[in-house]
Design an enzyme around this catalytic site. Structure first.
Site, PDB file in Angstrom:
ATOM      1  N   ASN A 232       0.564   4.155  12.691  1.00  0.00           N
ATOM      2  CA  ASN A 232      -0.534   4.097  11.733  1.00  0.00           C
ATOM      3  C   ASN A 232      -1.129   5.464  11.369  1.00  0.00           C
ATOM      4  OD1 ASN A 232      -3.253   2.819  10.648  1.00  0.00           O
ATOM      5  ND2 ASN A 232      -3.825   4.131  12.384  1.00  0.00           N
TER       6      ASN A 232
ATOM      7  N   TYR B 111       1.656  12.972   0.060  1.00  0.00           N
ATOM      8  CA  TYR B 111       1.369  11.749   0.812  1.00  0.00           C
ATOM      9  C   TYR B 111       2.324  10.637   0.388  1.00  0.00           C
ATOM     10  CZ  TYR B 111      -1.249   7.524   2.127  1.00  0.00           C
ATOM     11  OH  TYR B 111      -1.617   6.301   2.610  1.00  0.00           O
TER      12      TYR B 111
ATOM     13  N   MET C 213       0.777  14.647  16.424  1.00  0.00           N
ATOM     14  CA  MET C 213       2.095  14.209  15.947  1.00  0.00           C
ATOM     15  C   MET C 213       2.782  15.297  15.120  1.00  0.00           C
ATOM     16  SD  MET C 213       2.942  11.219  17.087  1.00  0.00           S
ATOM     17  CE  MET C 213       2.166   9.838  17.945  1.00  0.00           C
TER      18      MET C 213
HETATM   19  N1  LIG Z   1      -7.784   3.920   3.972  1.00  0.00           N
HETATM   20  C1  LIG Z   1      -7.039   3.651   2.915  1.00  0.00           C
HETATM   21  O1  LIG Z   1      -7.540   3.486   1.785  1.00  0.00           O
HETATM   22  C2  LIG Z   1      -5.569   3.496   3.064  1.00  0.00           C
HETATM   23  C3  LIG Z   1      -4.920   3.754   4.259  1.00  0.00           C
HETATM   24  N2  LIG Z   1      -3.566   3.557   4.354  1.00  0.00           N
HETATM   25  C4  LIG Z   1      -2.868   3.844   5.586  1.00  0.00           C
HETATM   26  O2  LIG Z   1      -3.543   3.298   6.700  1.00  0.00           O
HETATM   27  C5  LIG Z   1      -3.332   4.123   7.836  1.00  0.00           C
HETATM   28  C6  LIG Z   1      -4.662   4.465   8.465  1.00  0.00           C
HETATM   29  O3  LIG Z   1      -5.480   5.091   7.499  1.00  0.00           O
HETATM   30  P1  LIG Z   1      -7.028   5.354   7.761  1.00  0.00           P
HETATM   31  O4  LIG Z   1      -7.506   4.481   8.840  1.00  0.00           O
HETATM   32  O5  LIG Z   1      -7.701   5.363   6.469  1.00  0.00           O
HETATM   33  O6  LIG Z   1      -6.949   6.860   8.298  1.00  0.00           O
HETATM   34  P2  LIG Z   1      -8.012   7.699   9.138  1.00  0.00           P
HETATM   35  O7  LIG Z   1      -8.050   9.064   8.531  1.00  0.00           O
HETATM   36  O8  LIG Z   1      -9.288   6.975   9.321  1.00  0.00           O
HETATM   37  O9  LIG Z   1      -7.329   7.789  10.593  1.00  0.00           O
HETATM   38  C7  LIG Z   1      -6.225   8.579  10.806  1.00  0.00           C
HETATM   39  C8  LIG Z   1      -5.897   8.563  12.287  1.00  0.00           C
HETATM   40  O10 LIG Z   1      -4.786   9.429  12.513  1.00  0.00           O
HETATM   41  C9  LIG Z   1      -5.154  10.415  13.483  1.00  0.00           C
HETATM   42  N3  LIG Z   1      -4.491  11.679  13.174  1.00  0.00           N
HETATM   43  C10 LIG Z   1      -4.778  12.555  12.188  1.00  0.00           C
HETATM   44  N4  LIG Z   1      -3.971  13.617  12.252  1.00  0.00           N
HETATM   45  C11 LIG Z   1      -3.158  13.422  13.316  1.00  0.00           C
HETATM   46  C12 LIG Z   1      -2.126  14.196  13.921  1.00  0.00           C
HETATM   47  N5  LIG Z   1      -1.775  15.379  13.441  1.00  0.00           N
HETATM   48  N6  LIG Z   1      -1.512  13.685  15.008  1.00  0.00           N
HETATM   49  C13 LIG Z   1      -1.864  12.491  15.508  1.00  0.00           C
HETATM   50  N7  LIG Z   1      -2.829  11.720  14.993  1.00  0.00           N
HETATM   51  C14 LIG Z   1      -3.483  12.179  13.904  1.00  0.00           C
HETATM   52  C15 LIG Z   1      -6.667  10.507  13.392  1.00  0.00           C
HETATM   53  O11 LIG Z   1      -7.259  10.919  14.598  1.00  0.00           O
HETATM   54  P3  LIG Z   1      -7.471  12.459  15.031  1.00  0.00           P
HETATM   55  O12 LIG Z   1      -8.098  13.157  13.889  1.00  0.00           O
HETATM   56  O13 LIG Z   1      -8.318  12.308  16.239  1.00  0.00           O
HETATM   57  O14 LIG Z   1      -6.109  12.953  15.374  1.00  0.00           O
HETATM   58  C16 LIG Z   1      -7.039   9.067  13.134  1.00  0.00           C
HETATM   59  O15 LIG Z   1      -7.090   8.352  14.353  1.00  0.00           O
HETATM   60  C17 LIG Z   1      -2.532   5.328   7.349  1.00  0.00           C
HETATM   61  O16 LIG Z   1      -1.167   5.131   7.618  1.00  0.00           O
HETATM   62  C18 LIG Z   1      -2.782   5.334   5.847  1.00  0.00           C
HETATM   63  O17 LIG Z   1      -1.732   5.928   5.152  1.00  0.00           O
HETATM   64  C19 LIG Z   1      -2.844   3.113   3.295  1.00  0.00           C
HETATM   65  C20 LIG Z   1      -3.445   2.841   2.094  1.00  0.00           C
HETATM   66  C21 LIG Z   1      -4.842   3.038   1.880  1.00  0.00           C
HETATM   67  C1  LIG Z   2      -6.448  -0.531  -8.828  1.00  0.00           C
HETATM   68  C2  LIG Z   2      -7.027   0.735  -8.357  1.00  0.00           C
HETATM   69  C3  LIG Z   2      -8.512   0.741  -8.442  1.00  0.00           C
HETATM   70  C4  LIG Z   2      -6.585   0.992  -6.973  1.00  0.00           C
HETATM   71  C5  LIG Z   2      -5.849   2.296  -6.923  1.00  0.00           C
HETATM   72  C6  LIG Z   2      -5.752   2.696  -5.520  1.00  0.00           C
HETATM   73  C7  LIG Z   2      -4.980   3.981  -5.316  1.00  0.00           C
HETATM   74  C8  LIG Z   2      -5.398   5.040  -6.262  1.00  0.00           C
HETATM   75  C9  LIG Z   2      -5.199   4.314  -3.861  1.00  0.00           C
HETATM   76  C10 LIG Z   2      -4.515   3.256  -2.965  1.00  0.00           C
HETATM   77  C11 LIG Z   2      -3.981   3.991  -1.749  1.00  0.00           C
HETATM   78  C12 LIG Z   2      -4.673   5.284  -1.813  1.00  0.00           C
HETATM   79  C13 LIG Z   2      -4.226   6.478  -0.954  1.00  0.00           C
HETATM   80  C14 LIG Z   2      -3.928   6.142   0.432  1.00  0.00           C
HETATM   81  O1  LIG Z   2      -3.074   5.330   0.666  1.00  0.00           O
HETATM   82  C15 LIG Z   2      -4.482   6.920   1.504  1.00  0.00           C
HETATM   83  C16 LIG Z   2      -4.907   8.196   1.266  1.00  0.00           C
HETATM   84  C17 LIG Z   2      -5.077   9.106   2.400  1.00  0.00           C
HETATM   85  C18 LIG Z   2      -6.428   9.798   2.339  1.00  0.00           C
HETATM   86  O2  LIG Z   2      -6.562  10.698   3.423  1.00  0.00           O
HETATM   87  C19 LIG Z   2      -6.537  10.522   1.002  1.00  0.00           C
HETATM   88  C20 LIG Z   2      -6.465   9.542  -0.107  1.00  0.00           C
HETATM   89  C21 LIG Z   2      -5.176   8.715  -0.125  1.00  0.00           C
HETATM   90  C22 LIG Z   2      -4.026   9.600  -0.551  1.00  0.00           C
HETATM   91  C23 LIG Z   2      -5.356   7.524  -1.077  1.00  0.00           C
HETATM   92  C24 LIG Z   2      -5.406   7.957  -2.543  1.00  0.00           C
HETATM   93  C25 LIG Z   2      -5.665   6.764  -3.469  1.00  0.00           C
HETATM   94  C26 LIG Z   2      -4.686   5.636  -3.292  1.00  0.00           C
HETATM   95  C27 LIG Z   2      -3.301   6.018  -3.781  1.00  0.00           C
END
Ligand SMILES: NC(=O)C1=CN([C@@H]2O[C@H](COP(=O)(O)OP(=O)(O)OC[C@H]3O[C@@H](n4cnc5c(N)ncnc54)[C@H](OP(=O)(O)O)[C@@H]3O)[C@@H](O)[C@H]2O)C=CC1
Ligand SMILES: CC(C)CCC[C@@H](C)[C@H]1CC[C@H]2[C@@H]3C(=O)C=C4C[C@@H](O)CC[C@]4(C)[C@H]3CC[C@]12C
Length: 264
Positions: free
Chosen positions: A102, A166, A76
């Site tokens: 996502n 981010y 992307m």
């Molecule tokens: N986990 C968390 O605590 C939180 C997550 N979120 C949101 O949830 C969503 C999913 O997060 P999460 O499941 O943790 O993320 P992951 O890192 O597990 O997954 C990210 C996905 O995006 C793909 N990706 C990475 N880089 C690219 C690129 N350049 N182009 C296309 N695809 C790409 C990866 O696959 P590949 O490397 O194969 O490309 C993978 O499938 C995100 O939008 C995140 O912001 C929000 C708050 C908290």
């Molecule tokens: C009440 C508290 C214990 C909870 C606080 C939670 C805060 C600090 C949490 C909630 C959502 C979280 C961020 C997120 O959305 C996804 C990513 C992408 C990952 O690749 C790197 C970390 C990052 C930036 C997380 C950083 C920490 C965040 C801000």
């Protein structure tokens, strides 16, 4: 008063036979979204960069009962890729019911390092590609009166330390998609937009990035994925998962800043 003709109760059958694109589907939450949709017998088009992982996820989706499942791999960061993905859906299905945005590019959890190029790159991956996917998919979504689901974060509502670039990309999503939602209402475009505000979820990448700093227990990615699908199918404006995530971040930051004041 709600404009969208929104169903009241969620039923997994709502997704049966629906044509859905899931981005970032090779791991984490996106992968779990794909598995739930497969169980619900939807048609799936998955995308991410890593072909080997996508192949495995597609296989598993077919085992779970997906009506069909295929993938397109690519980055992307490449500005031409969003249109490629949407064209694939058009060519195979001739339509689209749900677009689940996502994916995110790599970001570190630390002080902003002053690298403007990195911010620009992350805006391309986390924000502009969402806009481009939406633009390409909109004709099909209008036709089907479908749904757009945008996965965001509490960091897209509140500025948390160590997530500057981010956070900027996630705030941008809120600005763009909530504005667009108003325009759809004015123009009577029956395409729903759901913004998912997620707290800390137990995906491998998130745990790797922050478990050494944040000790609280992350919420389960499987339940998170189901909530994302449910809120999209119900055409809700916003999902908060886990419930109260915004409040608890606010609370944490309040005490964090108090502590710093006390130490001055
Ligand atoms: N986990 C968390 O605590 C939180 C997550 N979120 C949101 O949830 C969503 C999913 O997060 P999460 O499941 O943790 O993320 P992951 O890192 O597990 O997954 C990210 C996905 O995006 C793909 N990706 C990475 N880089 C690219 C690129 N350049 N182009 C296309 N695809 C790409 C990866 O696959 P590949 O490397 O194969 O490309 C993978 O499938 C995100 O939008 C995140 O912001 C929000 C708050 C908290
Ligand atoms: C009440 C508290 C214990 C909870 C606080 C939670 C805060 C600090 C949490 C909630 C959502 C979280 C961020 C997120 O959305 C996804 C990513 C992408 C990952 O690749 C790197 C970390 C990052 C930036 C997380 C950083 C920490 C965040 C801000």
């Amino acid at each position: 008063l709600y404009f969208y003709s929104a169903p009241e109760n969620f039923n997994e059958e709502m997704l049966r036979g629906k044509r859905v694109i899931v981005t970032g589907a090779s791991s984490g939450i996106g992968e779990q979204v794909a598995y739930h949709l497969a169980r619900m017998e939807a048609h799936l088009l998955l995308t991410a960069r890593t072909e080997a992982k996508l192949q495995k996820v597609v296989e598993r989706c077919l085992e779970l009962g997906a009506a069909s499942a295929r993938y397109v791999s690519g980055s992307m960061e490449d500005t031409t890729f969003p249109a490629v993905v949407v064209r694939e859906a058009e060519n195979t299905w001739g339509g689209l019911d749900m677009l689940i945005l996502n994916h995110i590019g790599y970001s570190y959890f630390n002080y902003f390092n002053g690298d403007v190029g990195q911010v620009r790159k992350l805006l391309e991956t986390n924000f502009l590609s969402y806009v481009a996917m939406t633009v390409s998919a909109l004709p099909m979504l209008k036709e089907s009166e479908g749904s757009i689901v945008v996965v965001s974060s509490v960091a897209g509502k509140i500025g948390s330390p160590f997530a500057a670039s981010y956070s900027a990309t996630k705030f941008a999503l809120e600005g763009f998609f909530s504005s667009l939602r108003h325009e759809f209402i004015i123009d009577k475009v029956n395409v729903s937009i759901t913004l998912c505000i997620l707290g800390y979820i137990n995906t491998e990448n998130a745990v790797r990035a922050i478990s050494h700093v944040i000790r609280s227990t992350p919420a389960p990615k499987e339940e998170c994925a189901l909530e994302i699908i449910r809120s999209g199918a119900l055409r809700q404006r916003e999902l908060h998962y886990p419930p109260g995530a915004v409040g608890s971040l606010r609370y944490t930051l309040f005490f964090l800043s108090n502590l710093q004041e006390a130490l001055k």
